[in-house]
Design a protein around this motif. Structure first.
Motif, PDB file in Angstrom:
ATOM      1  N   ALA A 249       1.006  -1.398   0.229  1.00 23.55           N
ATOM      2  CA  ALA A 249       0.183  -0.259   0.201  1.00 23.55           C
ATOM      3  C   ALA A 249       1.472   1.467   0.214  1.00 23.55           C
ATOM      4  O   ALA A 249       0.482   2.429  -0.935  1.00 23.55           O
ATOM      5  N   ALA A 250       2.294   1.143   0.938  1.00 26.03           N
ATOM      6  CA  ALA A 250       2.835   2.268   1.088  1.00 26.03           C
ATOM      7  C   ALA A 250       3.212   2.634  -0.625  1.00 26.03           C
ATOM      8  O   ALA A 250       3.515   3.683  -0.481  1.00 26.03           O
ATOM      9  N   GLU A 253       1.185   4.631  -2.607  1.00 28.78           N
ATOM     10  CA  GLU A 253       1.316   6.014  -2.292  1.00 28.78           C
ATOM     11  C   GLU A 253       2.275   6.641  -2.760  1.00 28.78           C
ATOM     12  O   GLU A 253       2.001   7.479  -3.914  1.00 28.78           O
ATOM     13  N   GLU A 257       2.269   9.342  -5.995  1.00 29.27           N
ATOM     14  CA  GLU A 257       3.145  10.713  -5.233  1.00 29.27           C
ATOM     15  C   GLU A 257       4.401  11.092  -5.929  1.00 29.27           C
ATOM     16  O   GLU A 257       5.190  11.758  -5.148  1.00 29.27           O
ATOM     17  N   ALA A 288      -8.619   3.525   0.359  1.00 32.89           N
ATOM     18  CA  ALA A 288      -8.548   3.694  -0.364  1.00 32.89           C
ATOM     19  C   ALA A 288      -7.427   3.475  -1.791  1.00 32.89           C
ATOM     20  O   ALA A 288      -6.873   4.373  -2.469  1.00 32.89           O
ATOM     21  N   GLU A 289      -6.651   2.092  -1.262  1.00 32.89           N
ATOM     22  CA  GLU A 289      -5.414   1.845  -2.127  1.00 32.89           C
ATOM     23  C   GLU A 289      -5.996   1.726  -3.258  1.00 32.89           C
ATOM     24  O   GLU A 289      -5.832   1.884  -4.717  1.00 32.89           O
ATOM     25  N   ARG A 292      -6.406   4.057  -5.095  1.00 26.82           N
ATOM     26  CA  ARG A 292      -5.603   4.386  -5.953  1.00 26.82           C
ATOM     27  C   ARG A 292      -5.177   3.746  -7.063  1.00 26.82           C
ATOM     28  O   ARG A 292      -4.578   4.248  -8.103  1.00 26.82           O
TER      29      ARG A 292
END
Ligand SMILES: C[S@@+](CC[C@H](N)C(=O)[O-])C[C@H]1O[C@@H](n2cnc3c(N)ncnc32)[C@H](O)[C@@H]1O
Length: 673
Positions: A249-250, A253, A257, A288-289, A292
């Motif tokens: 997940a990180a 993101e 970004e 949220a994932e 994205r």
């Protein structure tokens, strides 16, 4: 069910019975030829006594050989083997050590010493010697098997560099089933302070940032055998899965970004991508994932975004590799440049693209080419088929390659307590039916392990059959043929089989006994049958889990199955249903569908099996048991049943040990007459 236990020590073949001295390179034999020893005739005599089972005389004669030639390493090794067989393990260990002091590269002595040390509970030293034996003689299948048999039962906190080296070789060794290495490789990683620190922080609800936690975790993984394993086996460790899911997940993101510095190296992305393809992206995704991910999919609509990462020109982009952590790459199927990179021989990245872009289309071709053998008219069969067309089961990648064995040699290995089994059919032309072969793991194992066999494997689901056909092709099995059909309709096949195997299938029929009867009609007189059925007692946890899933209104969509996994993990640690989170099926979408969402599941008891056997005129030959411990405990409980064939006693035993058949009742029976 891959590598059968093989603890028997080996002796060096007597020089007199061999055409020449053993080759030092092939067998890791001693530097000095055994033939050159003045004690060679004594060694040969001792070996004869040893083979005949006269252990005291063999020991005495080996000792005489050592008196004549104290530097005779083979004699020390064989003495160790005879002592071990005689139950004198400590003396055996000393004898093996003597052999190794004389010949440090003596593979057989290393393996024998490792086996004896493992029996003494000295696992760390045992693994080191078994690894030495394997590394010195990797082409002798017994060496790898002996090491794997100890490795699969151990979860060490650390191992010697030699064991690491052997693990790295074993993961790539076609004679070894990679799944059997998973517990050990995972245990070593979990014990690494760099991983343990992060896992402990997660468990305490204090997740570190990816910038802090990432680099040490990536370094620990890169030093381990995990990346290679992830391509070939299923990761069945919940804590590691959760760590990787958080990192994934990180990374998503960070990618969106524009913080590529937070991503790991490509090798880890690719290894996890291969794993996620195998488990069908079963890991939980937050809303949220998923949002994205939609953004990433949008970005990847531009072909330029799929290639030419600045760090690896010409290769797949990091964005594409991150996308592959979540979804199949089939939206990019038409991308010819990506196709050009899809080559398993080109390394893990090529393999990842191959599995995403080439294999699915190939499975469709296999599916279209598999002949239909029967109609599928029964309503339960139709709904069972529909389920497996979506979730072909089980997911598997690689089997250990094994030479075939004759039926009369194999049966005593499978049923060690059975005194005798008559084999009335021609062992040079064994006709086998695998009924309900699914994705073919069992069928491939059967085609491989029975020598001189022709195997027909039948299933309702074309999707499962196509997966099976692909794996059979990978294993180069030419004696295995697939058909689509319903067991209930197989009576019209007009064929007879010497062996019929039906594992994990009959309990999905509206009437299991009816299907079983059809199979009996296809069995030759005196033919053998291997059946596996769910145990009612052992599956109470599944019932509880299904109730939880129903209460939460979850359905068998990918998101529903992911949510079901989370729901089961959230149950109290001691609940029966929570235990299922440790089962291998829990880790893939199809496995979970099979476990928790089956459209039809019946369960058996031992009396119901006994009743069916009676009605179908079958003799019960014995259970294949997942551990020696069960066999041992049964023997202690019922010494009056040495062949372990009394089903009334097994019913009592199961009541007293209700998880005995957690891996199903797996048994052999034989047509009377
Ligand atoms: C749980 S899977 C087991 C697969 C395989 N035997 C194994 O052990 O890996 C059950 C399989 O049985 C097949 N099956 C169920 N009912 C069947 C029937 N009536 N005829 C043929 N196959 C059937 C399903 O399609 C599915 O692939």
């Amino acid at each position: 069910m891959s590598d059968s236990p093989d603890a028997s020590p080996e002796t060096q073949t007597s020089p007199e019975t061999k055409a020449g001295p053993p080759s030092p390179t092939a067998a890791g034999a001693t530097a000095r030829s055994a033939l050159a020893s003045p004690a060679a005739p004594l060694l040969a005599r001792a070996a004869q006594l040893h083979k005949a089972g006269d252990l005291p005389a063999a020991v005495q004669t080996y000792r005489q050989a050592i008196v004549v030639d104290p530097g005779f390493a083979e004699a020390h090794n064989n003495l160790g083997a005879a002592l071990r067989a005689w139950g004198k393990r400590n003396e055996a260990i000393v004898a093996y050590q003597e052999a190794l002091a004389l010949a440090p590269d003596y593979a057989l002595a290393h393996a024998n010493l490792g086996g004896a040390l493992a029996e003494s509970g000295e696992t760390e030293a045992a693994l080191d010697h078994l690894a030495a034996g394997y590394l010195l003689a990797p082409d002798r299948p017994q060496m790898g098997r002996r090491l794997v048999n100890v490795l699969r039962r151990s979860t060490p906190a650390s191992v010697t560099p030699r064991v690491h080296e052997a693990l790295a070789a074993l993961v790539e060794d076609p004679a070894v089933e990679p799944q059997s290495l998973e517990p050990c490789i995972v245990a070593l990683l979990n014990a690494d302070p760099r991983i343990r620190g992060v896992l402990d922080a997660l468990a305490a609800g204090q997740p570190p940032t990816v910038a802090e936690a990432g680099p040490p975790v990536y370094a620990a993984i890169a030093e381990s055998e995990l990346p290679a394993l992830l391509a070939e086996a299923v990761l069945t460790d919940s804590r590691l899965e959760m760590l990787f899911a958080i990192l994934r997940a990180a990374w998503l993101e960070a990618l969106l970004e524009d913080h590529p510095e937070l991503l790991p190296d490509r090798a880890l992305l690719v290894a996890l991508g291969l794993q996620l393809e195998t488990v069908e992206w079963s890991w939980l995704e937050s809303p949220a994932e998923q949002q994205r991910l939609a953004g990433l999919a949008e970005r990847l609509r531009d072909p330029a975004a799929r290639r030419d990462g600045p760090d690896a020109p010409g290769a797949a982009s990091l964005a594409l590799l991150v996308y592959a952590l979540y979804r199949p790459l089939d939206p990019f199927y038409e991308d010819a440049e990506l196709h050009a990179l899809a080559d398993p021989a080109a390394g893990p990245e090529g393999l990842l693209l191959y599995r995403h872009l080439v294999e699915p289309a190939e499975r469709e071709r296999f599916a279209a080419a598999i002949p239909g053998a029967t109609p599928i008219r029964d309503r339960t069969s139709q709904s069972v088929r529909a389920m497996y067309e979506v979730n072909a089961y089980p997911r598997w990648r690689r089997l250990a390659r094994r030479p075939g064995r004759r039926v009369d040699l194999l049966m005593p290995e499978l049923l060690p307590d059975l005194r005798r089994v008559s084999i009335p059919f021609d062992q040079r032309r064994v006709r086998i039916l695998v009924a309900g072969c699914g994705t073919g793991r069992h069928a491939c194992m059967t085609a491989q392990r029975f020598a001189f066999s022709q195997v027909v494997a039948v299933d309702l689901s074309r999707r499962s059959l196509s997966y099976a056909a692909q794996r059979a092709r990978d294993l180069e099995l030419r004696n295995l043929h697939f058909l689509q059909g319903d067991i209930l309709e197989l009576g019209g096949l007009g064929e007879e089989f010497d062996i019929i195997e039906c594992s994990g299938v009959l309990h999905h029929l509206a009437s299991p006994e009816q299907g079983w009867r059809v199979l009996c009609g296809l069995l030759a007189p005196g033919g053998l049958m291997r059946i596996a059925l769910y145990s009612d007692l052992a599956r109470q946890g599944v019932e509880e889990a299904r109730a939880v899933i129903r209460e939460q209104g979850l359905t068998p969509t990918p998101d529903g199955i992911r949510a079901a996994r989370a729901a089961i993990r959230a149950l109290p640690e001691d609940s029966q249903a929570r235990l299922l989170a440790e089962s291998p099926d829990f880790f893939s979408l199809s496995g979970c569908r099979d476990l928790f969402f089956h459209v039809r599941e019946d369960r058996f008891t031992v009396p119901r099996i006994a009743h069916a056997l009676e009605a179908l005129q079958l003799d019960f030959l014995g259970f294949e048991l997942p551990s020696e411990g069960i066999r041992y405990n049964y023997r202690r409980r019922f010494p009056e049943d040495p062949e372990q064939r009394d089903l009334a006693k097994w019913a009592t035993f199961e009541e007293e040990n209700y998880l005995t058949f957690a891996a199903m009742y797996q048994f052999w029976c034989q047509a009377k007459g």
